[in-house]
Design a protein around this motif. Sequence first.
Motif, PDB file in Angstrom:
ATOM      1  N   GLU A 110     -18.363  -3.020  -1.650  1.00  0.00           N
ATOM      2  CA  GLU A 110     -19.448  -2.073  -1.857  1.00  0.00           C
ATOM      3  C   GLU A 110     -20.667  -2.711  -2.525  1.00  0.00           C
ATOM      4  O   GLU A 110     -21.780  -2.178  -2.453  1.00  0.00           O
ATOM      5  N   ALA A 113     -23.694  -3.103  -0.333  1.00  0.00           N
ATOM      6  CA  ALA A 113     -24.476  -1.886  -0.119  1.00  0.00           C
ATOM      7  C   ALA A 113     -25.339  -1.574  -1.335  1.00  0.00           C
ATOM      8  O   ALA A 113     -26.526  -1.240  -1.201  1.00  0.00           O
ATOM      9  N   ARG A 114     -24.774  -1.700  -2.505  1.00  0.00           N
ATOM     10  CA  ARG A 114     -25.515  -1.362  -3.725  1.00  0.00           C
ATOM     11  C   ARG A 114     -26.667  -2.330  -3.979  1.00  0.00           C
ATOM     12  O   ARG A 114     -27.665  -1.958  -4.607  1.00  0.00           O
ATOM     13  N   THR A 141     -17.570   3.891   2.903  1.00  0.00           N
ATOM     14  CA  THR A 141     -18.414   4.966   2.382  1.00  0.00           C
ATOM     15  C   THR A 141     -18.800   4.690   0.929  1.00  0.00           C
ATOM     16  O   THR A 141     -17.935   4.548   0.069  1.00  0.00           O
ATOM     17  N   ILE A 142     -20.092   4.611   0.684  1.00  0.00           N
ATOM     18  CA  ILE A 142     -20.628   4.414  -0.657  1.00  0.00           C
ATOM     19  C   ILE A 142     -21.655   5.512  -0.917  1.00  0.00           C
ATOM     20  O   ILE A 142     -22.631   5.663  -0.160  1.00  0.00           O
ATOM     21  N   ASP A 143     -21.385   6.309  -1.948  1.00  0.00           N
ATOM     22  CA  ASP A 143     -22.283   7.414  -2.306  1.00  0.00           C
ATOM     23  C   ASP A 143     -22.597   8.293  -1.100  1.00  0.00           C
ATOM     24  O   ASP A 143     -23.749   8.702  -0.863  1.00  0.00           O
ATOM     25  N   TYR A 147     -21.608   2.320   5.513  1.00  0.00           N
ATOM     26  CA  TYR A 147     -22.326   1.046   5.536  1.00  0.00           C
ATOM     27  C   TYR A 147     -21.692   0.009   6.465  1.00  0.00           C
ATOM     28  O   TYR A 147     -21.997  -1.175   6.349  1.00  0.00           O
ATOM     29  N   ASN A 380     -12.688  -1.110  -2.251  1.00  0.00           N
ATOM     30  CA  ASN A 380     -13.901  -1.768  -1.755  1.00  0.00           C
ATOM     31  C   ASN A 380     -14.719  -2.433  -2.855  1.00  0.00           C
ATOM     32  O   ASN A 380     -15.844  -2.866  -2.630  1.00  0.00           O
ATOM     33  N   THR A 381     -14.147  -2.531  -4.045  1.00  0.00           N
ATOM     34  CA  THR A 381     -14.714  -3.352  -5.119  1.00  0.00           C
ATOM     35  C   THR A 381     -13.951  -4.662  -5.279  1.00  0.00           C
ATOM     36  O   THR A 381     -14.246  -5.452  -6.168  1.00  0.00           O
ATOM     37  N   GLN A 422     -21.047  -4.972 -10.027  1.00  0.00           N
ATOM     38  CA  GLN A 422     -21.219  -4.527  -8.648  1.00  0.00           C
ATOM     39  C   GLN A 422     -21.899  -3.168  -8.583  1.00  0.00           C
ATOM     40  O   GLN A 422     -22.748  -2.912  -7.729  1.00  0.00           O
ATOM     41  N   ARG A 423     -21.500  -2.287  -9.475  1.00  0.00           N
ATOM     42  CA  ARG A 423     -21.915  -0.880  -9.399  1.00  0.00           C
ATOM     43  C   ARG A 423     -23.165  -0.572 -10.213  1.00  0.00           C
ATOM     44  O   ARG A 423     -23.602   0.574 -10.259  1.00  0.00           O
TER      45      ARG A 423
END
Length: 424
Positions: A110, A113-114, A141-143, A147, A380-381, A422-423
């Motif tokens: 993820e 994407a971030r 799926t992220i937020d 992606y 996904n992290t 990451q986040r």
Amino acid sequence: MSAQRAQLSRRGFLGGSLLFVAGAAIGCTTSPTGGGSSSGAKTTLNLWSHAYGEAGTQQALTRYATEFTKANPDIAVKVTWVPGDYASKLNATLLTDAAPDVFEIGDFNEGLARRGQIAALDDLYGSAKSDFNEGDLDLVTIDGKLYGIKSIDDVMMLYYRKSVLAKAGITPPDSFDALVAAAKALTTKDNKGLYVGSDGIGDSPSLAVFSNGGDLVTDGKVAFASPQAVEAVTGLKRLHDDRSLLLGFTTDWWDPAAFAQGVVPMQWCGLWAMPAISTALGDDFGVLPWPAFKSGGAPVVRVGGWTSCVNAKGKNLEAAKKFVKWLWVEQTQLQKDWSESYGFHVPPRKSVAATADKLTQGAAKETVELAAKYGKHNPNTWDSAVSTPFAAAATKIAAGKGDPAQLLADAAKQAQAAVDKQRS
């Protein structure tokens, strides 16, 4: 399979001429498609793929690209085949102007994407969205946005030799205690009972955690230092104490050679290897999930695979999205070919999986059913910065070096810092 390890080994280290981008050796490329040249094309996409080990994969991907250009003469596609450490090369190149337009990643992360490196692809799915495996949709799926589009699901499980276990009077193990006992009983002066990786670790730590009702990362919080995780990872020491694990074999767990050549009667490997195993052993093999650690736990098979993504910062964004939609949403026959003609893989689309005839019989069918019942994706992290401290701690625990709870707690702190980064 651990896709991160696969990028380094099972589908890597293939030869070929090298293209140097951003100071790193990248790989061999094809000419842009469309009759062998980009004549007439207004746009040329650069498509990156890691170097699959299954015969015919590079030719198939090039053929798909050619078919796309025939249907879309204004867009040519250059396939770049990347051997070796694909993930490191991709991550480095994504920071430069040489970044590919379309690329695949294993164990979707993820962070891409971030950081705005990959584009949201919700608009590509259309009415086909409900046909994709829910676990695959959740993975990308992220937020609330999608992606990537999964291209194959790779299922990993235990292979065992039916005749060898039967001759030894051993029932295929259905618990961790039974697995330990079987590996020990099948170990002789000439052979070991079980192969999980050349380092004796492989995927076994994460399998142990899942099999005891634990998790690796949940909602952004590292969970692999929980009591059930500590208990299960500590249990792996039993296999090492019994000296029943094959160590240092010439190929790692994702290659079936140790099992197919009779070096071990049990091996953790993947569905992709089943055609080669069938050729070597006929029907003298069966498949099993990694067994539940104890009562209250659950068997596990790993579901990995590869996801097609689009460079959000690329100059050919719309053309790249058009190619990804064409291949991984619209071309169901090519999706079927990709999944069952070059090793066995499970198509992420349910309707395509249902038509993959080679997966509807024998051990392949059993594997697909096991994945549906017991399949687990890595979170996904789960990139190298998160997984490496965990693997290092598990290696020490298996060797009896240090307090298991403290080792995993320290690893969890390192991993949590990486997840938070990451986040952020």
